[in-house]
Motif scaffolding. Structure first.
Motif, PDB file in Angstrom:
ATOM      1  N   ILE A 178      22.967  92.270 -52.671  1.00 55.68           N
ATOM      2  CA  ILE A 178      22.957  91.258 -51.605  1.00 55.68           C
ATOM      3  C   ILE A 178      23.871  91.819 -50.515  1.00 55.68           C
ATOM      4  O   ILE A 178      25.093  91.938 -50.701  1.00 55.68           O
ATOM      5  CB  ILE A 178      23.462  89.891 -52.100  1.00 55.68           C
ATOM      6  CG1 ILE A 178      22.557  89.375 -53.232  1.00 55.68           C
ATOM      7  CG2 ILE A 178      23.498  88.884 -50.946  1.00 55.68           C
ATOM      8  CD1 ILE A 178      22.988  88.040 -53.841  1.00 55.68           C
ATOM      9  N   VAL A 179      23.272  92.224 -49.396  1.00 50.86           N
ATOM     10  CA  VAL A 179      23.996  93.023 -48.405  1.00 50.86           C
ATOM     11  C   VAL A 179      25.121  92.234 -47.734  1.00 50.86           C
ATOM     12  O   VAL A 179      26.231  92.737 -47.571  1.00 50.86           O
ATOM     13  CB  VAL A 179      23.019  93.583 -47.341  1.00 50.86           C
ATOM     14  CG1 VAL A 179      23.769  94.337 -46.250  1.00 50.86           C
ATOM     15  CG2 VAL A 179      22.004  94.508 -48.010  1.00 50.86           C
ATOM     16  N   HIS A 180      24.843  91.004 -47.356  1.00 47.57           N
ATOM     17  CA  HIS A 180      25.867  90.214 -46.664  1.00 47.57           C
ATOM     18  C   HIS A 180      26.225  89.000 -47.532  1.00 47.57           C
ATOM     19  O   HIS A 180      25.933  87.856 -47.168  1.00 47.57           O
ATOM     20  CB  HIS A 180      25.378  89.781 -45.278  1.00 47.57           C
ATOM     21  CG  HIS A 180      25.055  90.942 -44.383  1.00 47.57           C
ATOM     22  ND1 HIS A 180      23.789  91.244 -43.958  1.00 47.57           N
ATOM     23  CD2 HIS A 180      25.852  91.909 -43.863  1.00 47.57           C
ATOM     24  CE1 HIS A 180      23.825  92.341 -43.196  1.00 47.57           C
ATOM     25  NE2 HIS A 180      25.061  92.761 -43.127  1.00 47.57           N
ATOM     26  N   ALA A 181      26.846  89.257 -48.655  1.00 47.44           N
ATOM     27  CA  ALA A 181      27.145  88.169 -49.590  1.00 47.44           C
ATOM     28  C   ALA A 181      28.122  87.164 -48.991  1.00 47.44           C
ATOM     29  O   ALA A 181      28.193  86.016 -49.422  1.00 47.44           O
ATOM     30  CB  ALA A 181      27.707  88.735 -50.887  1.00 47.44           C
ATOM     31  N   ASP A 182      28.883  87.574 -47.996  1.00 48.00           N
ATOM     32  CA  ASP A 182      29.808  86.669 -47.298  1.00 48.00           C
ATOM     33  C   ASP A 182      29.132  85.929 -46.164  1.00 48.00           C
ATOM     34  O   ASP A 182      29.790  85.207 -45.423  1.00 48.00           O
ATOM     35  CB  ASP A 182      30.943  87.491 -46.662  1.00 48.00           C
ATOM     36  CG  ASP A 182      32.023  87.797 -47.663  1.00 48.00           C
ATOM     37  OD1 ASP A 182      32.112  87.076 -48.651  1.00 48.00           O
ATOM     38  OD2 ASP A 182      32.770  88.761 -47.442  1.00 48.00           O
ATOM     39  N   GLY A 183      27.841  86.171 -45.945  1.00 53.82           N
ATOM     40  CA  GLY A 183      27.183  85.660 -44.740  1.00 53.82           C
ATOM     41  C   GLY A 183      27.334  86.695 -43.641  1.00 53.82           C
ATOM     42  O   GLY A 183      28.160  87.611 -43.745  1.00 53.82           O
ATOM     43  N   THR A 184      26.517  86.582 -42.603  1.00 47.17           N
ATOM     44  CA  THR A 184      26.650  87.574 -41.529  1.00 47.17           C
ATOM     45  C   THR A 184      27.705  87.116 -40.535  1.00 47.17           C
ATOM     46  O   THR A 184      27.850  85.938 -40.256  1.00 47.17           O
ATOM     47  CB  THR A 184      25.305  87.775 -40.798  1.00 47.17           C
ATOM     48  OG1 THR A 184      24.766  86.502 -40.479  1.00 47.17           O
ATOM     49  CG2 THR A 184      24.325  88.548 -41.648  1.00 47.17           C
ATOM     50  N   GLY A 185      28.457  88.085 -40.024  1.00 53.70           N
ATOM     51  CA  GLY A 185      29.500  87.790 -39.046  1.00 53.70           C
ATOM     52  C   GLY A 185      29.670  88.984 -38.143  1.00 53.70           C
ATOM     53  O   GLY A 185      28.838  89.890 -38.141  1.00 53.70           O
ATOM     54  N   SER A 186      30.784  89.006 -37.413  1.00 52.37           N
ATOM     55  CA  SER A 186      30.945  90.055 -36.408  1.00 52.37           C
ATOM     56  C   SER A 186      31.092  91.449 -37.018  1.00 52.37           C
ATOM     57  O   SER A 186      30.948  92.434 -36.321  1.00 52.37           O
ATOM     58  CB  SER A 186      32.140  89.733 -35.517  1.00 52.37           C
ATOM     59  OG  SER A 186      33.269  89.501 -36.320  1.00 52.37           O
ATOM     60  N   HIS A 187      31.436  91.531 -38.303  1.00 52.43           N
ATOM     61  CA  HIS A 187      31.637  92.860 -38.886  1.00 52.43           C
ATOM     62  C   HIS A 187      30.560  93.226 -39.904  1.00 52.43           C
ATOM     63  O   HIS A 187      30.774  94.054 -40.778  1.00 52.43           O
ATOM     64  CB  HIS A 187      33.015  92.942 -39.537  1.00 52.43           C
ATOM     65  CG  HIS A 187      34.116  92.667 -38.573  1.00 52.43           C
ATOM     66  ND1 HIS A 187      34.304  93.420 -37.436  1.00 52.43           N
ATOM     67  CD2 HIS A 187      35.055  91.710 -38.544  1.00 52.43           C
ATOM     68  CE1 HIS A 187      35.331  92.942 -36.757  1.00 52.43           C
ATOM     69  NE2 HIS A 187      35.797  91.899 -37.406  1.00 52.43           N
ATOM     70  N   SER A 188      29.382  92.609 -39.772  1.00 53.41           N
ATOM     71  CA  SER A 188      28.338  92.815 -40.773  1.00 53.41           C
ATOM     72  C   SER A 188      27.857  94.253 -40.847  1.00 53.41           C
ATOM     73  O   SER A 188      27.318  94.683 -41.861  1.00 53.41           O
ATOM     74  CB  SER A 188      27.150  91.917 -40.467  1.00 53.41           C
ATOM     75  OG  SER A 188      27.557  90.584 -40.524  1.00 53.41           O
ATOM     76  N   ASN A 189      28.028  95.017 -39.754  1.00 58.57           N
ATOM     77  CA  ASN A 189      27.561  96.399 -39.776  1.00 58.57           C
ATOM     78  C   ASN A 189      28.268  97.225 -40.854  1.00 58.57           C
ATOM     79  O   ASN A 189      27.704  98.185 -41.381  1.00 58.57           O
ATOM     80  CB  ASN A 189      27.709  97.056 -38.394  1.00 58.57           C
ATOM     81  CG  ASN A 189      29.113  96.952 -37.864  1.00 58.57           C
ATOM     82  OD1 ASN A 189      29.876  96.090 -38.298  1.00 58.57           O
ATOM     83  ND2 ASN A 189      29.467  97.823 -36.952  1.00 58.57           N
TER      84      ASN A 189
END
Ligand SMILES: Cc1cc2nc3c(=O)[nH]c(=O)nc-3n(C[C@H](O)[C@H](O)[C@H](O)COP(=O)(O)OP(=O)(O)OC[C@H]3O[C@@H](n4cnc5c(N)ncnc54)[C@H](O)[C@@H]3O)c2cc1C
Ligand code: SF4
Ligand code: SF4
Length: 425
Positions: free
Chosen positions: A247-258
Motif C-alpha cells: 500500500i504505497v500511501h498508507a498514511d494517505g497522500t500529502g505533500s511528501h507522497s513522492n
C-alpha cells in the motif's frame, strides 16, 4: 576563519562537513548515536540507481573519520547554544563509550561475551543487541559502546567484567566518564534528519497483529544483508511468503507522497529480486494520480511488473486463518477489489526526528506544518532558517531523497562561506 558546527552525521551532515573541510574550515560534527551515516546506512540499495548503499556511503564515512579538519563527536549532545551569527557559543556533552577507539579493532569478542540482551532500535526492534554493542555489522566507526542504562555494572552487579575479560586488546575502560566542553563557531548547520512513523499507528492494517505486515523502515532492515534475517525475505514468524502486496500511501497522500512512491518502487524491485515468481499487488490512491505531476517517479507504476490497483477508498486489511494471512479489500472506480497477501508492505511517512524537533524549540526556529524546520524564503534560499547563521540541510527541513539532501548540504556550505566573505568570521 572561525569553526563551524554541523549537528547530525547523516548523508547531509557528512557532505556538509567534507565540503567545509575542503574549503579549509574546521568543523565540529556532533552525532547523537555511536555511528555516522544516519538512516542511509539502514538501506540495502539506493533508489533510483539501486546502487549498494554501503558501497556508496562507506567511502564518505571513511573520508569524514580520517579528515583532520573534521572533529567527529559521536554519542554527542548539544546542551546549550548562545550568541548569534559569527559568534555562537555551544556547550557539548560527550557520553563516555567506555571503549578506547584507538585500541579497539572491532573484533566482536566483547559483545559476544555480554549476557544482557536489549531490543535493538537500530533494527526497528526486530532483533536484539547486547549492553555493549555496535548497531549492525559494518557500522562506522566500528567501535562498540557500553549502554550504561542496561549494563549490569551500573545496575546492581558491579562485578560484571565479561566484556573486558574477553577483550585481549584491553580496550574496555569502565572508568571513562562523560565530558563537557565549549566551542565557539560562526555558523551552524542543522542536519538532524527524520524518523519513520511508528508501526503502532498502522494497527488498522494489522501491523503488530499479523507477522506479515511491515512498515517501510522495518522492511528496509529485513531486506538488508546485514539486517536481522541476513536479507532472507520471510515474515516476522519466519515463513516464506507466497503472495505480496504494497500500500504505497498508507498514511494517505500529502505533500511528501513522492517519497513514498520512491521507496515503494524500490521495494517492488526488492520483491522481484528475492521472490521472482510472485507478482505483487500494488495499491495506489486513484485521487493521487492527477496530483502527482511533480512526482517524477509516479508514472513508473504504469509499466511496473505488478497488478496496480487504483483505489477510491483506503484499502481495509483483515487477517484470515491461524497463520494470519491478510485479506485486502478496496473500492475502485469499477466496483471493488480483493486480494490475499502473506506479506504486506506499508508506505509510511517520514516524521521530524527528535533532534529536529528539539532544535526548533531550543533555537526558536519557525516550524513547518509537518513539524520540520521551516525555510522562510524557499524560492531564494532553500537552506535558511528564521535565525541568521543557522542553516538546515537534508531531511531536517522536510522529507526528501538523498540527492536533494546532498544538494542542500552544498547549498548550506555555500551560505556559510558567503557569510564569511561578507565580513563574517
Ligand atoms: C524506507 C525509506 C527508504 C528510503 N530509500 C531511499 C532511497 O532508496 N533513495 C533515496 O534517495 N532516499 C531514500 N530515502 C530517503 C533517505 O533516507 C533520506 O533522504 C536521507 O537519509 C536523508 O539524510 P539526512 O542526513 O538528512 O538525515 P538522516 O539520515 O536522518 O540523518 C540524521 C542524523 O542526525 C542525527 N541526529 C538526530 N538528532 C540529533 C541530535 N539531537 N544531535 C546530534 N545528532 C542528531 C541522527 O542520529 C542521524 O545520524 C528513504 C527513506 C525511507 C524512509
Ligand atoms: S572492545 Fe575489544 S573485544 Fe570489543 S570489539 Fe573492541 S577490540 Fe574487540
Ligand atoms: S560489564 Fe557486563 S553487562 Fe556490562 S556490557 Fe560488559 S559484559 Fe555486558
Amino acid at each position: 576563519m572561525a569553526d563551524v558546527l554541523v549537528i547530525g552525521a547523516g548523508v547531509a551532515g557528512m557532505k556538509a562537513s567534507l565540503l567545509l573541510a575542503s574549503a579549509g574550515r574546521q568543523v565540529h560534527l556532533v552525532e547523537s548515536s555511536s555511528v555516522i551515516g544516519g538512516r542511509l546506512i539502514r538501506c540495502e540499495d539506493i533508489f533510483p540507481t539501486m546502487e549498494c548503499a554501503t558501497c556508496m556511503v562507506s567511502p564518505m564515512q571513511q573520508e569524514v573519520l580520517r579528515n583532520d579538519l573534521i572533529n567527529v563527536i559521536t554519542l554527542g549532545e548539544i546542551l546549550s547554544i548562545e550568541g548569534s551569527i559569527g559568534d555562537f557559543r555551544v556547550r557539548i556533552r560527550k557520553q563516555a563509550s567506555c571503549v578506547d577507539p584507538v585500541a579497539c579493532i572491532g573484533c566482536a569478542e566483547c559483545w559476544n561475551a555480554c549476557q544482557v540482551e536489549i531490543s535493538n532500535s537500530f533494527e526497528e526492534n526486530l532483533s536484539s543487541r547486547k549492553a555493549i554493542s555496535v548497531p549492525c555489522a559494518g557500522a562506522l566507526p566500528n567501535v562498540p559502546w557500553i549502554d550504561r542504562e542496561h549494563c549490569l555494572r551500573w545496575n546492581g552487579d558491579e562485578n560484571c567484567s565479561l566484556c573486558a575479560d574477553a577483550c585481549v586488546f584491553a580496550a574496555v575502560d569502565y572508568s571513562e566518564v562523560d565530558s563537557e566542553f565549549d566551542i565557539t563557531v560562526s555558523d551552524l548547520i542543522l542536519s538532524t534528519g527524520y524518523q519513520p512513523s511508528p508501526g503502532e499507528v498502522f494497527e488498522k492494517f494489522q501491523w503488530g497483529i499479523s507477522p506479515g505486515v511491515f512498515t517501510a523502515s522495518e522492511f528496509e532492515r529485513y531486506y538488508s544483508s546485514n539486517g536481522p534475517t541476513s536479507g532472507e525475505l520471510v515474515t516476522k514468524n519466519g515463513l516464506k511468503p507466497a503472495s505480496t502486496a504494497i500500500i504505497v500511501h498508507a498514511d494517505g497522500t500529502g505533500s511528501h507522497s513522492n517519497i513514498n512512491t520512491m521507496y515503494s518502487l524500490k521495494f517492488l524491485h526488492y520483491l522481484h529480486e528475492k521472490l521472482p515468481d510472485i507478482r505483487p499487488v500494488v495499491f495506489l490512491d486513484a485521487s493521487y494520480s492527477p496530483l502527482a505531476l511533480e512526482d517524477r517517479n509516479h508514472s513508473k507504476w504504469l509499466t511496473a511488473e505488478a497488478d496496480v490497483i487504483l483505489y477510491t477508498q483506503m484499502p481495509r486489511v483483515q487477517t484470515t486463518g491461524d497463520n494470519k494471512t491478510l485479506s485486502i479489500t478496496c473500492s475502485t472506480a469499477d466496483g471493488s477489489f480483493q486480494a490475499e497477501a502473506d506479506l504486506l508492505l506499508l508506505g509510511t511517512s517520514m516524521l521530524p526526528s527528535e533532534g529536529t524537533s528539539r532544535f526548533i524549540e531550543l533555537l526558536g526556529l519557525q516550524c513547518s506544518d509537518e513539524g520540520f524546520i521551516q525555510k522562510p524564503e524557499p524560492a531564494f534560499s532553500s537552506v535558511s532558517t528564521s535565525v541568521p547563521g543557522i542553516f538546515t540541510a537534508g531531511c531536517a527541513g522536510g522529507p526528501q531523497d538523498i540527492a536533494s539532501s546532498v544538494i542542500e548540504a552544498a547549498a548550506a556550505v555555500g551560505r556559510v562561506l558567503a557569510d564569511a566573505n561578507r565580513g563574517g568570521k
